[in-house]
Design a protein around this motif. Structure first.
Motif, PDB file in Angstrom:
ATOM      1  N   GLU A 123       3.948   3.262   8.136  1.00 36.25           N
ATOM      2  CA  GLU A 123       4.995   3.475   7.136  1.00 36.25           C
ATOM      3  C   GLU A 123       5.804   2.191   6.894  1.00 36.25           C
ATOM      4  OE1 GLU A 123       3.671   7.375   8.398  1.00 36.25           O
ATOM      5  OE2 GLU A 123       4.299   5.630   9.527  1.00 36.25           O
ATOM      6  N   TYR A 124       6.120   1.491   7.962  1.00 32.16           N
ATOM      7  CA  TYR A 124       6.845   0.228   7.818  1.00 32.16           C
ATOM      8  C   TYR A 124       5.990  -0.796   7.068  1.00 32.16           C
ATOM      9  CZ  TYR A 124       9.110  -4.173   9.061  1.00 32.16           C
ATOM     10  OH  TYR A 124       9.711  -5.415   9.005  1.00 32.16           O
ATOM     11  N   ALA A 125       4.700  -0.878   7.426  1.00 32.23           N
ATOM     12  CA  ALA A 125       3.800  -1.826   6.768  1.00 32.23           C
ATOM     13  C   ALA A 125       3.656  -1.496   5.283  1.00 32.23           C
ATOM     14  CB  ALA A 125       2.433  -1.810   7.449  1.00 32.23           C
ATOM     15  N   ALA A 126       3.572  -0.193   4.955  1.00 33.66           N
ATOM     16  CA  ALA A 126       3.464   0.211   3.545  1.00 33.66           C
ATOM     17  C   ALA A 126       4.732  -0.150   2.776  1.00 33.66           C
ATOM     18  CB  ALA A 126       3.197   1.715   3.456  1.00 33.66           C
ATOM     19  N   ALA A 127       5.894   0.085   3.392  1.00 32.54           N
ATOM     20  CA  ALA A 127       7.160  -0.252   2.724  1.00 32.54           C
ATOM     21  C   ALA A 127       7.270  -1.757   2.486  1.00 32.54           C
ATOM     22  CB  ALA A 127       8.339   0.240   3.566  1.00 32.54           C
ATOM     23  N   GLN A 128       6.786  -2.551   3.443  1.00 33.01           N
ATOM     24  CA  GLN A 128       6.813  -4.000   3.263  1.00 33.01           C
ATOM     25  C   GLN A 128       5.943  -4.423   2.092  1.00 33.01           C
ATOM     26  OE1 GLN A 128       9.618  -4.624   5.115  1.00 33.01           O
ATOM     27  NE2 GLN A 128       8.632  -6.576   5.517  1.00 33.01           N
ATOM     28  N   GLU A 129       4.758  -3.788   1.960  1.00 31.15           N
ATOM     29  CA  GLU A 129       3.878  -4.135   0.848  1.00 31.15           C
ATOM     30  C   GLU A 129       4.507  -3.741  -0.487  1.00 31.15           C
ATOM     31  OE1 GLU A 129      -0.743  -3.547  -0.578  1.00 31.15           O
ATOM     32  OE2 GLU A 129      -0.202  -3.931   1.492  1.00 31.15           O
ATOM     33  N   ILE A 130       5.139  -2.566  -0.531  1.00 33.93           N
ATOM     34  CA  ILE A 130       5.809  -2.144  -1.766  1.00 33.93           C
ATOM     35  C   ILE A 130       6.926  -3.126  -2.136  1.00 33.93           C
ATOM     36  CG2 ILE A 130       7.241  -0.358  -2.836  1.00 33.93           C
ATOM     37  CD1 ILE A 130       5.712   1.671  -1.057  1.00 33.93           C
ATOM     38  N   SER A 131       7.711  -3.543  -1.158  1.00 32.36           N
ATOM     39  CA  SER A 131       8.829  -4.454  -1.452  1.00 32.36           C
ATOM     40  C   SER A 131       8.312  -5.801  -1.959  1.00 32.36           C
ATOM     41  CB  SER A 131       9.707  -4.645  -0.210  1.00 32.36           C
ATOM     42  OG  SER A 131       9.009  -5.302   0.832  1.00 32.36           O
ATOM     43  N   ARG A 132       7.160  -6.245  -1.455  1.00 28.69           N
ATOM     44  CA  ARG A 132       6.584  -7.500  -1.957  1.00 28.69           C
ATOM     45  C   ARG A 132       6.171  -7.366  -3.418  1.00 28.69           C
ATOM     46  NH1 ARG A 132       3.998  -7.649   3.239  1.00 28.69           N
ATOM     47  NH2 ARG A 132       2.076  -6.834   2.333  1.00 28.69           N
ATOM     48  N   ILE A 133       5.570  -6.218  -3.764  1.00 34.64           N
ATOM     49  CA  ILE A 133       5.162  -5.996  -5.153  1.00 34.64           C
ATOM     50  C   ILE A 133       6.384  -5.930  -6.067  1.00 34.64           C
ATOM     51  CG2 ILE A 133       4.055  -4.344  -6.718  1.00 34.64           C
ATOM     52  CD1 ILE A 133       2.203  -3.582  -4.404  1.00 34.64           C
ATOM     53  N   LEU A 134       7.456  -5.320  -5.600  1.00 34.85           N
ATOM     54  CA  LEU A 134       8.660  -5.213  -6.421  1.00 34.85           C
ATOM     55  C   LEU A 134       9.279  -6.584  -6.692  1.00 34.85           C
ATOM     56  CD1 LEU A 134      10.318  -2.035  -4.867  1.00 34.85           C
ATOM     57  CD2 LEU A 134       9.105  -2.209  -7.053  1.00 34.85           C
ATOM     58  N   ARG A 135       9.037  -7.541  -5.810  1.00 32.36           N
ATOM     59  CA  ARG A 135       9.542  -8.897  -6.040  1.00 32.36           C
ATOM     60  C   ARG A 135       8.781  -9.596  -7.167  1.00 32.36           C
ATOM     61  NH1 ARG A 135       9.620  -9.005  -0.188  1.00 32.36           N
ATOM     62  NH2 ARG A 135      11.762  -8.985   0.590  1.00 32.36           N
ATOM     63  N   VAL A 136       7.524  -9.178  -7.395  1.00 33.12           N
ATOM     64  CA  VAL A 136       6.696  -9.779  -8.454  1.00 33.12           C
ATOM     65  C   VAL A 136       6.169  -8.633  -9.318  1.00 33.12           C
ATOM     66  CG1 VAL A 136       4.859 -11.423  -8.980  1.00 33.12           C
ATOM     67  CG2 VAL A 136       6.009 -11.520  -6.756  1.00 33.12           C
ATOM     68  N   PRO A 137       7.001  -8.052 -10.170  1.00 33.64           N
ATOM     69  CA  PRO A 137       6.624  -6.821 -10.874  1.00 33.64           C
ATOM     70  C   PRO A 137       5.442  -6.962 -11.831  1.00 33.64           C
ATOM     71  CG  PRO A 137       8.733  -7.665 -11.670  1.00 33.64           C
ATOM     72  CD  PRO A 137       8.390  -8.442 -10.453  1.00 33.64           C
TER      73      PRO A 137
END
Length: 451
Positions: A123-137
């Motif tokens: 869950e933590y790893a998935a949230a980190q990946e989502i936050s990276r994508i949100l930085r480069v929409p």
């Protein structure tokens, strides 16, 4: 290596499938005969029915001679006990999946006291990946290497980019840049592009470079670089909690819709800066009243793939600029992509990738071992990071003088915190971080890139 995987759920099966292709001796343990059936018929693994926390079961699985024991059952406590017993019985290395935030925060103590070598939290790893994508929409995926010094982003080629129909060497000559297009897929065909590669509209491509150079390149393409300011999330899962903490650090305003009242109360305590809404996230009257689909980005994180699929498509039709959905079933993932929702998060795949990278590093602990592994294009290609050292055979040699294996590309070098996009005159020096793109060659050592 001899590897024992305890727990044949989604993560266990995905991991077994990945590792089975890398010539390991695998034993898959689960208490359910039904859970083992698919693996027994489709994978080259030894399946064993039994309790992975049982000394007798572990001994029968050959734990005394195991190089690696991976516990990925659905229970944190069982995973911890499995690894503790396995280490006491002689297993060289152990990995535990731990999802509870309280346990995960105590990972350093668990490693020290019971000998855990790696702790992974999907869950933590998935949230980190989502936050990276949100930085480069404008990208559908973002992966980082060398502690954030290098990014690799994926995007689709469009008619407005100026890339389509032009050989890369011509485009780069006309538009000098500090990035490298390192992988592409067109239909079912996968490419490791060279200068003569001609991108076409609809191609899925990956580019690699420093964060600064990638942003410059995206602006050159006319892609929006505006950060996400408002975020709507459907589902109060653990991923949502971790994502909420990340969103707060990134300065985003977040709204979260959750049907379970008790979860809402818990989330209100954990995410004081977010607006927690108690209600049915599929109710369009609620979505409209709370302006859920008016945000810059929408992330669907419920426990049901069908619901995530439906709501991601609804958000897309409503004009949300960035839509991300959590998916577990491979057939739904393909359906999502065909529907145009390209940012899809699969916690089981993220977890399997991280554990696979660790397994490869153990397979070659004396040479230039794998430090980071990322599978892309449906597993057809891999991005692998190594650190060059005295065991690397071709230090201080221009890349143009080396004979690389087919389907392989040295994509980036990190030296003294600087990112280098290499050319033929570039050399690999002792201590360099080297990122290699390869067509699933299962690289375990930097030396294996040469013919």
């Amino acid at each position: 290596m001899k590897i024992i995987i305890i727990g044949n759920g989604k993560v266990g099966y995905t991991l077994a499938k990945q590792l089975a292709g890398e010539a390991h001796a695998l034993v898959l343990v689960d208490e359910s005969v039904e859970a083992l059936k698919e693996a027994d018929t489709s994978l080259d693994v030894l399946c064993m029915e039994g309790n992975g926390a049982s000394i007798r079961t572990l001994k029968e699985a050959g734990v005394r001679s195991a190089d690696l024991v991976i516990a990925v059952t659905g229970y944190d406590e069982v995973n911890i006990i499995c690894c503790l017993i396995a280490k006491k019985l002689g297993a060289k290395h152990t990995v535990a999946r731990i999802r509870n935030p309280e346990y995960y925060n105590e990972a350093p103590l668990l490693k020290q006291e019971i000998g855990l070598d790696m702790v992974i939290n999907p869950e933590y790893a998935a949230a980190q990946e989502i936050s990276r994508i949100l930085r480069v929409p404008s990208a559908f995926s973002v992966e980082t290497f060398a502690r954030g010094r290098v990014d690799m982003i994926g995007f689709y080629v469009t008619e407005t980019d100026g890339l389509a129909g032009v050989p890369l060497y011509q485009y780069n000559k006309k538009n000098p840049n500090g990035v490298l297009i390192c992988a592409a897929i067109r239909g079912s065909e996968v490419f490791v592009p060279n200068g003569r590669f001609v991108p076409q509209i609809g191609d899925k491509v990956y580019i690699i470079g420093s964060h600064r150079e990638l942003n410059k390149f995206l602006r050159l393409l006319g892609r929006p670089a505006n950060p996400v300011r408002t975020l709507s999330v459907l589902g109060g899962s653990r991923i949502a909690t971790y994502l909420g903490w990340a969103a707060e650090r990134m300065g985003m305003k977040m709204k979260l819709v959750e049907l379970n009242r008790e979860k809402c109360l818990d989330l209100t305590d954990k995410l004081p800066s977010a607006l927690i809404i108690h209600g049915d996230g599929t109710d369009h009257n609620l979505l409209e009243a709370e302006e859920i689909l008016s945000a810059d980005a929408f992330v669907s994180l419920t426990n049901r793939d069908e619901e995530n699929l439906l709501m991601a498509l609804s958000a897309q039709r409503s004009g949300v600029k960035k839509v991300i959905a959590k998916m577990s079933r491979p057939n739904y993932i393909e359906l999502m992509r065909e529907s145009g929702v390209d940012s899809i998060i699969s916690p089981k795949d993220i977890t399997a990738n991280q554990i696979s990278a660790y397994a490869r590093s153990l397979a070659n602990s004396e040479g230039s071992a794998v430090e980071h592994l990322y599978k892309l294009l449906g597993g057809a290609m891999e991005a692998v990071m190594f650190t060059a050292n005295a065991a690397t055979h071709f230090l201080n040699t221009p890349l143009k003088d080396l004979r690389f294996k087919e389907g392989l590309l040295v994509a980036a070098i990190v030296r003294n915190n600087q990112t280098i996009i290499p050319d033929g005159n570039s050399e690999i020096l002792d201590g360099d971080k080297v990122i290699v793109m390869a067509k699933s060659l299962f690289l375990q050592d930097l030396n294996e890139i040469l013919q």
